[in-house]
Structures are given as C-alpha cells and as structure tokens.
Scaffold this motif. Sequence first.
Motif, PDB file in Angstrom:
ATOM      1  N   ILE A   4     -96.450  42.068  34.625  1.00 44.83           N
ATOM      2  CA  ILE A   4     -95.701  42.483  35.815  1.00 44.83           C
ATOM      3  C   ILE A   4     -94.273  42.842  35.401  1.00 44.83           C
ATOM      4  CG2 ILE A   4     -94.720  41.699  38.024  1.00 44.83           C
ATOM      5  CD1 ILE A   4     -97.096  39.759  38.276  1.00 44.83           C
ATOM      6  N   ILE A   5     -93.845  44.017  35.817  1.00 46.95           N
ATOM      7  CA  ILE A   5     -92.421  44.352  35.674  1.00 46.95           C
ATOM      8  C   ILE A   5     -91.848  44.450  37.078  1.00 46.95           C
ATOM      9  CG2 ILE A   5     -90.735  46.092  34.941  1.00 46.95           C
ATOM     10  CD1 ILE A   5     -92.654  46.852  32.679  1.00 46.95           C
ATOM     11  N   MET A   6     -90.771  43.716  37.329  1.00 44.41           N
ATOM     12  CA  MET A   6     -90.082  43.876  38.606  1.00 44.41           C
ATOM     13  C   MET A   6     -89.265  45.161  38.463  1.00 44.41           C
ATOM     14  SD  MET A   6     -89.887  41.622  41.154  1.00 44.41           S
ATOM     15  CE  MET A   6     -89.841  42.546  42.640  1.00 44.41           C
ATOM     16  N   SER A   7     -89.807  46.241  39.017  1.00 43.81           N
ATOM     17  CA  SER A   7     -89.224  47.550  38.718  1.00 43.81           C
ATOM     18  C   SER A   7     -88.090  47.910  39.676  1.00 43.81           C
ATOM     19  CB  SER A   7     -90.305  48.628  38.710  1.00 43.81           C
ATOM     20  OG  SER A   7     -91.245  48.403  39.724  1.00 43.81           O
ATOM     21  N   GLU A   8     -87.921  47.146  40.759  1.00 46.20           N
ATOM     22  CA  GLU A   8     -86.749  47.306  41.627  1.00 46.20           C
ATOM     23  C   GLU A   8     -86.503  45.995  42.347  1.00 46.20           C
ATOM     24  OE1 GLU A   8     -86.579  50.531  44.458  1.00 46.20           O
ATOM     25  OE2 GLU A   8     -87.298  51.991  42.991  1.00 46.20           O
ATOM     26  N   TYR A   9     -85.268  45.583  42.388  1.00 48.50           N
ATOM     27  CA  TYR A   9     -84.782  44.511  43.268  1.00 48.50           C
ATOM     28  C   TYR A   9     -83.277  44.666  43.287  1.00 48.50           C
ATOM     29  CZ  TYR A   9     -83.871  42.056  38.808  1.00 48.50           C
ATOM     30  OH  TYR A   9     -83.426  41.716  37.548  1.00 48.50           O
ATOM     31  N   GLY A  10     -82.680  44.520  44.460  1.00 50.64           N
ATOM     32  CA  GLY A  10     -81.238  44.738  44.491  1.00 50.64           C
ATOM     33  C   GLY A  10     -80.686  44.633  45.896  1.00 50.64           C
ATOM     34  N   ALA A  11     -79.380  44.562  45.975  1.00 57.35           N
ATOM     35  CA  ALA A  11     -78.683  44.392  47.255  1.00 57.35           C
ATOM     36  C   ALA A  11     -77.477  45.323  47.284  1.00 57.35           C
ATOM     37  CB  ALA A  11     -78.222  42.944  47.397  1.00 57.35           C
ATOM     38  N   ASP A  12     -77.332  46.057  48.400  1.00 56.59           N
ATOM     39  CA  ASP A  12     -76.149  46.911  48.548  1.00 56.59           C
ATOM     40  C   ASP A  12     -74.885  46.052  48.499  1.00 56.59           C
ATOM     41  OD1 ASP A  12     -76.758  49.922  49.482  1.00 56.59           O
ATOM     42  OD2 ASP A  12     -78.387  48.588  50.097  1.00 56.59           O
ATOM     43  N   THR A  13     -73.898  46.525  47.805  1.00 62.94           N
ATOM     44  CA  THR A  13     -72.698  45.731  47.558  1.00 62.94           C
ATOM     45  C   THR A  13     -71.478  46.630  47.566  1.00 62.94           C
ATOM     46  OG1 THR A  13     -74.045  44.301  46.159  1.00 62.94           O
ATOM     47  CG2 THR A  13     -71.650  44.140  45.892  1.00 62.94           C
ATOM     48  N   LEU A  14     -70.545  46.303  48.439  1.00 57.18           N
ATOM     49  CA  LEU A  14     -69.310  47.085  48.495  1.00 57.18           C
ATOM     50  C   LEU A  14     -68.297  46.456  47.555  1.00 57.18           C
ATOM     51  CD1 LEU A  14     -68.699  48.025  52.221  1.00 57.18           C
ATOM     52  CD2 LEU A  14     -69.326  49.518  50.334  1.00 57.18           C
ATOM     53  N   GLN A  15     -67.903  47.186  46.564  1.00 59.26           N
ATOM     54  CA  GLN A  15     -66.913  46.700  45.608  1.00 59.26           C
ATOM     55  C   GLN A  15     -65.667  46.220  46.361  1.00 59.26           C
ATOM     56  OE1 GLN A  15     -64.846  49.803  43.833  1.00 59.26           O
ATOM     57  NE2 GLN A  15     -64.382  48.750  41.930  1.00 59.26           N
ATOM     58  N   GLY A  16     -65.251  45.005  46.079  1.00 56.65           N
ATOM     59  CA  GLY A  16     -64.030  44.496  46.713  1.00 56.65           C
ATOM     60  C   GLY A  16     -64.289  43.670  47.955  1.00 56.65           C
ATOM     61  N   LEU A  17     -65.533  43.587  48.401  1.00 53.91           N
ATOM     62  CA  LEU A  17     -65.845  42.782  49.584  1.00 53.91           C
ATOM     63  C   LEU A  17     -66.299  41.398  49.112  1.00 53.91           C
ATOM     64  CD1 LEU A  17     -65.984  43.186  52.691  1.00 53.91           C
ATOM     65  CD2 LEU A  17     -68.411  43.638  52.407  1.00 53.91           C
ATOM     66  N   HIS A  18     -65.636  40.370  49.625  1.00 52.80           N
ATOM     67  CA  HIS A  18     -65.914  39.014  49.138  1.00 52.80           C
ATOM     68  C   HIS A  18     -66.146  38.043  50.286  1.00 52.80           C
ATOM     69  CE1 HIS A  18     -64.907  40.008  45.006  1.00 52.80           C
ATOM     70  NE2 HIS A  18     -63.915  40.728  45.493  1.00 52.80           N
ATOM     71  N   SER A  19     -66.848  36.974  49.983  1.00 55.99           N
ATOM     72  CA  SER A  19     -67.058  35.931  50.981  1.00 55.99           C
ATOM     73  C   SER A  19     -67.418  34.628  50.283  1.00 55.99           C
ATOM     74  CB  SER A  19     -68.197  36.339  51.917  1.00 55.99           C
ATOM     75  OG  SER A  19     -68.492  35.270  52.804  1.00 55.99           O
ATOM     76  N   VAL A  20     -67.085  33.502  50.928  1.00 52.50           N
ATOM     77  CA  VAL A  20     -67.531  32.219  50.377  1.00 52.50           C
ATOM     78  C   VAL A  20     -68.967  31.914  50.807  1.00 52.50           C
ATOM     79  CG1 VAL A  20     -65.247  31.190  50.142  1.00 52.50           C
ATOM     80  CG2 VAL A  20     -66.485  30.956  52.305  1.00 52.50           C
ATOM     81  N   TRP A  21     -69.481  32.660  51.799  1.00 47.55           N
ATOM     82  CA  TRP A  21     -70.865  32.440  52.253  1.00 47.55           C
ATOM     83  C   TRP A  21     -71.795  33.500  51.682  1.00 47.55           C
ATOM     84  CZ3 TRP A  21     -66.996  32.935  56.242  1.00 47.55           C
ATOM     85  CH2 TRP A  21     -66.426  31.708  56.600  1.00 47.55           C
ATOM     86  N   ASP A  22     -73.077  33.256  51.855  1.00 48.65           N
ATOM     87  CA  ASP A  22     -74.072  34.240  51.439  1.00 48.65           C
ATOM     88  C   ASP A  22     -74.065  35.418  52.401  1.00 48.65           C
ATOM     89  OD1 ASP A  22     -75.010  33.144  49.149  1.00 48.65           O
ATOM     90  OD2 ASP A  22     -76.860  32.334  50.008  1.00 48.65           O
ATOM     91  N   GLN A  23     -73.168  36.338  52.215  1.00 46.17           N
ATOM     92  CA  GLN A  23     -73.079  37.474  53.139  1.00 46.17           C
ATOM     93  C   GLN A  23     -73.464  38.765  52.458  1.00 46.17           C
ATOM     94  OE1 GLN A  23     -69.110  37.147  55.014  1.00 46.17           O
ATOM     95  NE2 GLN A  23     -70.302  37.150  56.893  1.00 46.17           N
ATOM     96  N   PRO A  24     -74.512  39.399  52.996  1.00 48.07           N
ATOM     97  CA  PRO A  24     -74.915  40.692  52.446  1.00 48.07           C
ATOM     98  C   PRO A  24     -73.721  41.643  52.360  1.00 48.07           C
ATOM     99  CG  PRO A  24     -76.541  39.947  54.020  1.00 48.07           C
ATOM    100  CD  PRO A  24     -75.409  38.964  54.075  1.00 48.07           C
ATOM    101  N   TRP A  25     -73.742  42.508  51.409  1.00 50.41           N
ATOM    102  CA  TRP A  25     -72.723  43.519  51.103  1.00 50.41           C
ATOM    103  C   TRP A  25     -71.576  42.985  50.257  1.00 50.41           C
ATOM    104  CZ3 TRP A  25     -73.692  48.589  51.959  1.00 50.41           C
ATOM    105  CH2 TRP A  25     -74.656  48.916  52.928  1.00 50.41           C
ATOM    106  N   THR A  26     -71.461  41.659  50.099  1.00 48.84           N
ATOM    107  CA  THR A  26     -70.362  41.147  49.272  1.00 48.84           C
ATOM    108  C   THR A  26     -70.790  41.118  47.801  1.00 48.84           C
ATOM    109  OG1 THR A  26     -71.112  38.836  49.483  1.00 48.84           O
ATOM    110  CG2 THR A  26     -69.537  39.645  51.130  1.00 48.84           C
ATOM    111  N   GLU A  27     -69.771  41.055  46.945  1.00 49.30           N
ATOM    112  CA  GLU A  27     -70.058  40.987  45.510  1.00 49.30           C
ATOM    113  C   GLU A  27     -70.748  39.670  45.150  1.00 49.30           C
ATOM    114  OE1 GLU A  27     -67.425  42.552  42.621  1.00 49.30           O
ATOM    115  OE2 GLU A  27     -66.234  43.653  44.086  1.00 49.30           O
ATOM    116  N   GLU A  28     -70.349  38.592  45.826  1.00 47.40           N
ATOM    117  CA  GLU A  28     -70.978  37.289  45.545  1.00 47.40           C
ATOM    118  C   GLU A  28     -72.455  37.314  45.924  1.00 47.40           C
ATOM    119  OE1 GLU A  28     -68.127  37.683  47.101  1.00 47.40           O
ATOM    120  OE2 GLU A  28     -66.660  36.626  45.880  1.00 47.40           O
ATOM    121  N   TYR A  29     -72.763  37.994  47.021  1.00 46.51           N
ATOM    122  CA  TYR A  29     -74.165  38.006  47.467  1.00 46.51           C
ATOM    123  C   TYR A  29     -75.047  38.735  46.456  1.00 46.51           C
ATOM    124  CZ  TYR A  29     -78.241  38.125  50.451  1.00 46.51           C
ATOM    125  OH  TYR A  29     -79.507  37.950  50.953  1.00 46.51           O
TER     126      TYR A  29
END
Length: 592
Positions: free
Chosen positions: A497-522
């Motif tokens: 099995i090759i995981m041929s795609e997995y990923g999350a949209d991420t806006l450079q410079g957007l940060h959060s202490v919580w699991d928030q989609p679009w942040t670099e931490e997420y």
Amino acid sequence: MLKPRPTATRELVNLDGVWKFAVEGTVGETPWTGPLDTPLEAAVPASYNDLFTDSAIRDHVGWVWYQRQVRVPRGWEGDRAILRVDAATHRGRVYVDGALVAEHIGGYTPFEADITDHIRPGQEFRLTIGVNNELTNTTIPPGRITVSQDGRRTQTYLHDFYNYAGLARSVWLYSVPAVHIADITVVTGLDGTTGTVDYEVTTSMTAPVRVRVLDPSGDEVAVSDGASGTLRIEDVTPWRPGAAHLYDLVAEVMDAGDVVDTYAQPFGVRTVEVRGAQFLINGEPFYFTGFGKHEDTPVRGKGHDDAYLVHDFQLMEWAGANSFRTSHYPYAEEVLDFADRHGIVVIDETAAVGLNLAVEGGLTGAPVRPTFSPDTINDDTRAAHARAIRELIARDKNHPSVVMWCIANEPSSNEEGAREYFEPLLELTRKLDPTRPVCYAAVMFATSDNDRIADLFDVLCINRYYGWYIATGDLATAERYLEGDLRGWAAKFGKPIIMSEYGADTLQGLHSVWDQPWTEEYQAAYLAAYHRTFDRIEEVVGEHIWNFADFQTSNGIHRVDGNRKGVFTRDRRPKAAARALRARWRGLDGRK
Ligand code: GCB
C-alpha cells in the motif's frame, strides 16, 4: 520516441523564446496561411493564461495561435528535418508556411513531424502552431463545455488544478540522417554482480547496427552487433534510489564501415518487483517518501522552468523525499532526466484524472450521472486513454527513475462499468511494459469493500483525507478511520500500500494553539497522525503527501487562490510541517 539530442550525426535547434500570439476570432479564419496580425507576444515555454492581464485570454475556450520565423541550418542538405513539440496542451496543429504537417491530441506528451519536403536548408519558414484547450467527455483528462447566459463558452472539469494551456514545454527543430535510429528500448536485469541489458534498436530502414555501453567516464564496458540482443556489464554499478549511476547505450547505424547515425541513450541498471506486500528495487525493500507534485509556478503556469526544476529537487532532498508521483499528467522529460541523474524514484502518471462523476455530487459520493456510460466516460474516452498510456510508455520506458505506471487518478473505481473500462487498459499497459508494476490512485469513495478493480493492479495507491474533508478538525477520529480503512485493504488484498495522497490546506502564517484546520500547526499534527498510523501497518510501503507546493486551481469555495495543501508555498517557502517531515524522512532513509 527518442528525446532529440545533438550527436555527431544530428543537430538540434531550440525554438524557445517569444512568439507572436493571438486568440482565435481576433485574427481571421485561417491564421496559418499568413503572418499573424497581432499585437500580442507570448513566451515559450509557458502556459499562456497568466501572461496577460485580459481575462478573456485567461478564460478563453478554443484555439490560440503561436507563430515565429525559423531558419533551417544551411548544412542540412541530405538530412531529414524534424519538428518536435514537447507538449501542446491539450491539442496541437502545426503548420509550416501554409501546410498542415502535424496534428496531435493529448496535452502532456510530445509529437513530431518530418518537414523535410516543406523547407530548404539555409532558408526561413513560417512556423505556426495552433493550440486548443477544450476538454470533453472523450478527452484525457475529460471536461465539459457549457455556454453561459451571455453566450460565453466556459470550460468545467472534475480535476483540481487550473486548466493551463498553450506551449508549456520546448519546441525543437532537429536533423537526422536519411537512414537513422528511430527508437531504442532498454530493459535491464541483475545477475549477481553482472548487469544484463536487453536492447532493441529500431531504424528507419533496415541497416547494420552496432551498440556499445559506456560507463560514466566514457570507457566501453560492453559491445555488440545487431539491432537487438543482450549485453552483459561485469561488476555493474546498479542505479539505486539516492545513488544514481547511469550508463550510455551508444547505438550506431553502419554503412560500409562508416557510422551514418549515432545516438546515446542513457540508462541505469536496476530491477523493480512486487513480492507479497513489498516493493523491491534491486531486490531490496523500498519505502517511498515524498509528494504528489504539480507542474505549477506563478506566471508560467505549467511552463517548464529549469530553475524551479533544480530548486524543487533541492527542496525534496532537503525534506528527505526519495520519490514523487507525476500527479496528474506526464511531466516534462527534463524532470525525468533529472530524477534519473539524481536517484529520485518516480511514479509516472497519465493525465487520466477526473474520470469520476461522483465528484459532481459533492462529498455525498452519490453519482448524479453514471461515470461510465455512452454519454459520459465511454469507448471513445477509453481509446483516448489507451493512446495516453501508449504515448507515456513510448516516451518514458527507458528512465530508471520510473518504477511504476499510474494509469489513472481517482477514477470511479467503485462504480458499475469500472472493471470493463479498466481491464483492457491494464492489459495494454502490461503488454507495452511487462517490467514495471501498475497502479491507479483510489478515491476516498472507493473502499476495500466496494472497489471493483484493485485486484487487477500490483500496488494499492490510496488517497485519503480523514481529518480534512471527513472528520474535519478531529484528528483522533481521523486516525481511527484511517487505520480501519488501511487495514481493510491490507487484509483483503495482501498487496503493498502506498498512501498516494493525504494532506490539509494550510495558510502560511496562520497559527493556533488548538487543532484548527488551515493553520500551520494543524497540517503538522495531521501529517503526524498519518505517520503514526503508517508505522503500525506493515503493508504500507510509502507515503506521498498532497502536495509538495500550493498550486493554482479553478475557482471554488474550498480554494483560496488555489489549493493550499502544499508543504511549501507556491513560491517554495516551507510551512511549519516541512521541518517535522525532514526529521522523519531523513531518519527513515528509504526504510520503515
Ligand atoms: C484529491 C485529488 C487531488 C486534489 C486533492 C484535494 O483527491 O487527487 O487532485 O487536489 O484531492 O486537495 O482535494
């Protein structure tokens, strides 16, 4: 199909630069019959879309015209002159002065025309190339043209990258002798410390052929007579991921002791095999780390650019990537040559992306129209798909970096008709190249329970977005879903099995202490959750993150100036996840 190269018997003229440019409808009915009367000029190679400020050009649906004068070198008397277009996306027509010399459908593979009878050495000719960007249900990739209320034709499509068009790769004029080498095929093997090289040289007419193998220092290490045969290289240095080693197969066409044509084909000695749930290169288990990529840069669109080529490979190496997939179309040959020279492993994909009308139904996965039917993806689509496979393999068969063919991205493999559609294409791929494994990348709607074609293929390439499109922002649930899903495929098929795609949209410079989609931490946390899961499942032999860099798409409410799933931004700056990735991949070093 040989890549044009200058040799002792061949000359090569590059036709890149700034060409006259016009959009259909602004220059009369038959733009190829005379000089283009246009104020516009366009760069070649580049997609034309982002070059101009006029949205009518960017969004144009139909033909555009490129034109320039070309002088034929005066020493070409007696030779054949060949015009080659590395890519015209998606359809090209080539005119020499007023004569149509070539027509080709398929936007990511090269085509050529012998124009000897239309030109004279030392003289100029007018070269006009028409390029059409239309996608229909019978093109690869497919699309649909609709007419808006104000009468504009608009192009829609089911793939998630901008429909860049034009002459995005180089255009060449080259000479070959009247009797010349037309093609070379090299298949290698390893027999202990000896490399075996099965070769076949096709010539334009029957003629004696001699072949020699040269090592990188130019020393002859094997020699043979005849248009086909097997050469043996003693004490061979194999081509290995991360340690490229290339030989040249020098083919010569002889006439009464004279060399009338010569061509040097680079190749590497390596083997590829799928055994059980392992992917073996040179008999050793290989673990893929890397990315799905795009040919995509600001202004140039899909235009090939050597500076980005070098930089992208530098960034991949920095991150510890040992491989990538040419998602979602064949890339410029320069990219594969570079991968050959630098030991980067490639999964080589056709442009068959968007064969999935379920996507029209949004995330419900419920098809609004059947994907496979006479009015949608049909026999003509399959014929175009077969041509795309033929042209891909004809172009890329000799690249040691290419270890697997991917014949489609996210087809509707869980729908009725999928098996009937894919079985003959798979048969064709195996006939054209019995040496490389074949895969397709499975969409999230296709599960180990409902997928209808996975058993036909060698490797299970799986695209998943738990934590993004599903279980958005909930990585604990995402990790559970992912593990159950992958274990289902592993148990049912027992294949790598090759995981041929997995990923999350991420806006450079957007940060959060919580699991928030679009942040670099997420993005970093999302990737870490996937990596933990892969490490628990033996059958997982590779991880290709979606995507290497942010890229342009058509407009959509999920897209913010394009798709932001890049680990690097569109201008190739690292997001926070990049360093975590580097730590993981450099530690893995091709082994899990
Ligand atoms: C996919 C597609 C890819 C998209 C990606 C996304 O499954 O294969 O082309 O860009 O998802 O980001 O939605």
